[in-house]
Design a protein around this motif. Structure first.
Motif, PDB file in Angstrom:
ATOM      1  N   ARG A   1       0.850  -1.203   0.000  1.00 51.24           N
ATOM      2  CA  ARG A   1       0.000   0.000   0.000  1.00 51.24           C
ATOM      3  C   ARG A   1       0.877   1.241   0.000  1.00 51.24           C
ATOM      4  O   ARG A   1       2.028   1.228   0.426  1.00 51.24           O
ATOM      5  N   ASP A   2       0.318   2.344  -0.473  1.00 43.61           N
ATOM      6  CA  ASP A   2       1.029   3.615  -0.506  1.00 43.61           C
ATOM      7  C   ASP A   2       1.235   4.166   0.904  1.00 43.61           C
ATOM      8  O   ASP A   2       0.317   4.141   1.738  1.00 43.61           O
ATOM      9  N   ASN A   3       2.426   4.669   1.136  1.00 42.65           N
ATOM     10  CA  ASN A   3       2.660   5.522   2.298  1.00 42.65           C
ATOM     11  C   ASN A   3       2.571   6.989   1.885  1.00 42.65           C
ATOM     12  O   ASN A   3       2.007   7.818   2.590  1.00 42.65           O
ATOM     13  N   SER A   4       3.178   7.293   0.734  1.00 43.05           N
ATOM     14  CA  SER A   4       3.088   8.645   0.171  1.00 43.05           C
ATOM     15  C   SER A   4       3.063   8.519  -1.339  1.00 43.05           C
ATOM     16  O   SER A   4       3.553   7.536  -1.908  1.00 43.05           O
ATOM     17  N   SER A   5       2.493   9.512  -2.015  1.00 43.14           N
ATOM     18  CA  SER A   5       2.309   9.423  -3.458  1.00 43.14           C
ATOM     19  C   SER A   5       2.479  10.796  -4.106  1.00 43.14           C
ATOM     20  O   SER A   5       1.870  11.788  -3.657  1.00 43.14           O
ATOM     21  N   ILE A   6       3.300  10.850  -5.145  1.00 43.54           N
ATOM     22  CA  ILE A   6       3.465  12.090  -5.904  1.00 43.54           C
ATOM     23  C   ILE A   6       2.138  12.516  -6.516  1.00 43.54           C
ATOM     24  O   ILE A   6       1.807  13.713  -6.573  1.00 43.54           O
ATOM     25  N   LEU A   7       1.343  11.526  -6.978  1.00 45.50           N
ATOM     26  CA  LEU A   7       0.051  11.842  -7.588  1.00 45.50           C
ATOM     27  C   LEU A   7      -0.917  12.497  -6.602  1.00 45.50           C
ATOM     28  O   LEU A   7      -1.863  13.171  -7.006  1.00 45.50           O
ATOM     29  N   LYS A   8      -0.653  12.310  -5.292  1.00 50.07           N
ATOM     30  CA  LYS A   8      -1.493  12.922  -4.272  1.00 50.07           C
ATOM     31  C   LYS A   8      -0.889  14.238  -3.766  1.00 50.07           C
ATOM     32  O   LYS A   8      -1.328  14.779  -2.760  1.00 50.07           O
ATOM     33  N   GLY A   9       0.158  14.714  -4.487  1.00 50.90           N
ATOM     34  CA  GLY A   9       0.755  15.990  -4.115  1.00 50.90           C
ATOM     35  C   GLY A   9       1.866  15.889  -3.089  1.00 50.90           C
ATOM     36  O   GLY A   9       2.363  16.925  -2.608  1.00 50.90           O
ATOM     37  N   GLU A  10       2.282  14.661  -2.769  1.00 51.51           N
ATOM     38  CA  GLU A  10       3.339  14.487  -1.778  1.00 51.51           C
ATOM     39  C   GLU A  10       4.711  14.468  -2.462  1.00 51.51           C
ATOM     40  O   GLU A  10       4.816  14.367  -3.689  1.00 51.51           O
ATOM     41  N   THR A  11       5.754  14.562  -1.691  1.00 48.62           N
ATOM     42  CA  THR A  11       7.099  14.756  -2.233  1.00 48.62           C
ATOM     43  C   THR A  11       7.620  13.546  -2.999  1.00 48.62           C
ATOM     44  O   THR A  11       8.295  13.680  -4.033  1.00 48.62           O
ATOM     45  N   ALA A  12       7.319  12.347  -2.524  1.00 42.83           N
ATOM     46  CA  ALA A  12       7.923  11.136  -3.093  1.00 42.83           C
ATOM     47  C   ALA A  12       6.945   9.976  -3.032  1.00 42.83           C
ATOM     48  O   ALA A  12       5.954  10.005  -2.283  1.00 42.83           O
ATOM     49  N   ASN A  13       7.239   8.966  -3.844  1.00 41.99           N
ATOM     50  CA  ASN A  13       6.490   7.714  -3.774  1.00 41.99           C
ATOM     51  C   ASN A  13       7.174   6.771  -2.786  1.00 41.99           C
ATOM     52  O   ASN A  13       8.347   6.415  -2.961  1.00 41.99           O
ATOM     53  N   THR A  14       6.475   6.379  -1.730  1.00 39.80           N
ATOM     54  CA  THR A  14       6.956   5.348  -0.811  1.00 39.80           C
ATOM     55  C   THR A  14       5.804   4.395  -0.525  1.00 39.80           C
ATOM     56  O   THR A  14       4.629   4.780  -0.611  1.00 39.80           O
ATOM     57  N   THR A  15       6.153   3.159  -0.214  1.00 41.26           N
ATOM     58  CA  THR A  15       5.113   2.155   0.031  1.00 41.26           C
ATOM     59  C   THR A  15       5.433   1.337   1.266  1.00 41.26           C
ATOM     60  O   THR A  15       6.580   1.256   1.719  1.00 41.26           O
ATOM     61  N   CYS A  16       4.410   0.700   1.783  1.00 46.08           N
ATOM     62  CA  CYS A  16       4.537  -0.252   2.881  1.00 46.08           C
ATOM     63  C   CYS A  16       4.381  -1.655   2.301  1.00 46.08           C
ATOM     64  O   CYS A  16       3.410  -1.931   1.599  1.00 46.08           O
ATOM     65  N   TRP A  17       5.368  -2.519   2.568  1.00 42.33           N
ATOM     66  CA  TRP A  17       5.311  -3.907   2.123  1.00 42.33           C
ATOM     67  C   TRP A  17       5.163  -4.787   3.354  1.00 42.33           C
ATOM     68  O   TRP A  17       5.986  -4.741   4.264  1.00 42.33           O
ATOM     69  N   VAL A  18       4.149  -5.622   3.367  1.00 44.13           N
ATOM     70  CA  VAL A  18       3.924  -6.538   4.492  1.00 44.13           C
ATOM     71  C   VAL A  18       3.859  -7.970   3.958  1.00 44.13           C
ATOM     72  O   VAL A  18       3.037  -8.280   3.092  1.00 44.13           O
ATOM     73  N   PHE A  19       4.746  -8.832   4.469  1.00 50.15           N
ATOM     74  CA  PHE A  19       4.732 -10.249   4.151  1.00 50.15           C
ATOM     75  C   PHE A  19       4.166 -10.981   5.373  1.00 50.15           C
ATOM     76  O   PHE A  19       4.756 -10.909   6.457  1.00 50.15           O
ATOM     77  N   SER A  20       3.061 -11.693   5.216  1.00 51.47           N
ATOM     78  CA  SER A  20       2.535 -12.433   6.361  1.00 51.47           C
ATOM     79  C   SER A  20       3.352 -13.687   6.646  1.00 51.47           C
ATOM     80  O   SER A  20       3.196 -14.317   7.689  1.00 51.47           O
ATOM     81  N   ASN A  21       4.249 -14.046   5.727  1.00 51.44           N
ATOM     82  CA  ASN A  21       5.183 -15.156   5.922  1.00 51.44           C
ATOM     83  C   ASN A  21       6.400 -14.865   5.055  1.00 51.44           C
ATOM     84  O   ASN A  21       6.250 -14.424   3.908  1.00 51.44           O
ATOM     85  N   ASN A  22       7.600 -15.108   5.573  1.00 53.29           N
ATOM     86  CA  ASN A  22       8.797 -14.812   4.776  1.00 53.29           C
ATOM     87  C   ASN A  22       9.061 -15.864   3.698  1.00 53.29           C
ATOM     88  O   ASN A  22       9.856 -15.649   2.796  1.00 53.29           O
TER      89      ASN A  22
END
Length: 224
Positions: free
Chosen positions: A25-46
């Motif tokens: 999921r997005d943490n921040s998005s340029i398309l939403k007017g924020e400075t950079a694109n960053t995301t949250c990655w969650v693995f429920s199992n490695n």
């Protein structure tokens, strides 16, 4: 030419037993007017997506991923074998006795079954092939330099043969005595692995727990 032998991680990545997921999921998005694109990655199992199993995965005193010498992730003697499979079975010694094309000095053995083509279907996780436990000692005898086995199905353990699969993990990863461990790479992308390779490099994530995890696998085709 360099090719990739690992799948891209996505929210549609299949998991063994269909129990786990990758969430992005997005943490921040340029398309939403924020400075950079960053995301949250969650693995429920490695152990999901193209990933490696280290010895610590199945034995408490086994080596963790980051404890394995870095040169163990680099291979110059690579062999790809075709063992077509469209449903659950244990690939065993008999399947390899039929083959004569594997170099005795192989360091990385890639097993292409074609099961990768079912990766978007439920049968990829609930009707997958696996490797029989006795293959581990067979490989050690026939291919004494073998350090790693990779394949294009979801797990060393077939969902239909789970007790045998648990034993296979132990026999490959932590056999005990003076037997060496053979690393395992599951859920590889091998449809394009029909070339001879000059080298293959496996780049794991080094995490303190170290029982295995996602890898990027790159290979250089041998020039004709």
């Amino acid at each position: 030419m360099i090719i990739r032998l690992s799948h891209i991680i996505s929210q549609n990545t299949p998991s063994y037993g269909n129990k786990d997921r990758v969430f992005i999921r997005d943490n921040s998005s340029i398309l939403k007017g924020e400075t950079a694109n960053t995301t949250c990655w969650v693995f429920s199992n490695n152990h999901i997506g193209t990933h490696i199993d280290s010895s610590f995965h199945f034995c408490q005193d086994g080596k963790k991923t980051f404890e394995i010498p870095l040169e163990e992730y680099f291979y110059k003697k690579v062999a790809t074998v075709d063992i077509p499979c469209s449903e659950a079975k244990l690939i065993d010694v008999g399947d390899f006795d039929k083959l004569s094309s594997i170099d005795d000095n192989v360091e990385l053995l890639l097993i292409r079954t074609g099961f990768e083509n079912y990766r978007n279907d439920d049968k990829y996780w609930n009707n997958n092939p696996g490797l029989a436990p006795e293959l581990a000692d067979y490989f050690r005898t026939e291919y004494p330099r073998l350090r790693c086995v990779g394949f294009d199905f979801i797990s060393l353990t077939s969902w239909k043969f789970r007790p045998q699969g648990r034993e296979s993990h132990r026999q490959f990863l932590c056999p005990g005595g003076d037997k060496k461990s053979i690393l395992v790479i599951e859920d590889m992308a091998l449809n394009e692995a029909y070339h001879e390779f000059e080298w293959v490099v496996v780049a794991p994530l080094f995490v303190e727990d170290g029982n295995g995890g996602a890898v990027t696998v790159l290979a250089k085709k041998r020039e004709l």
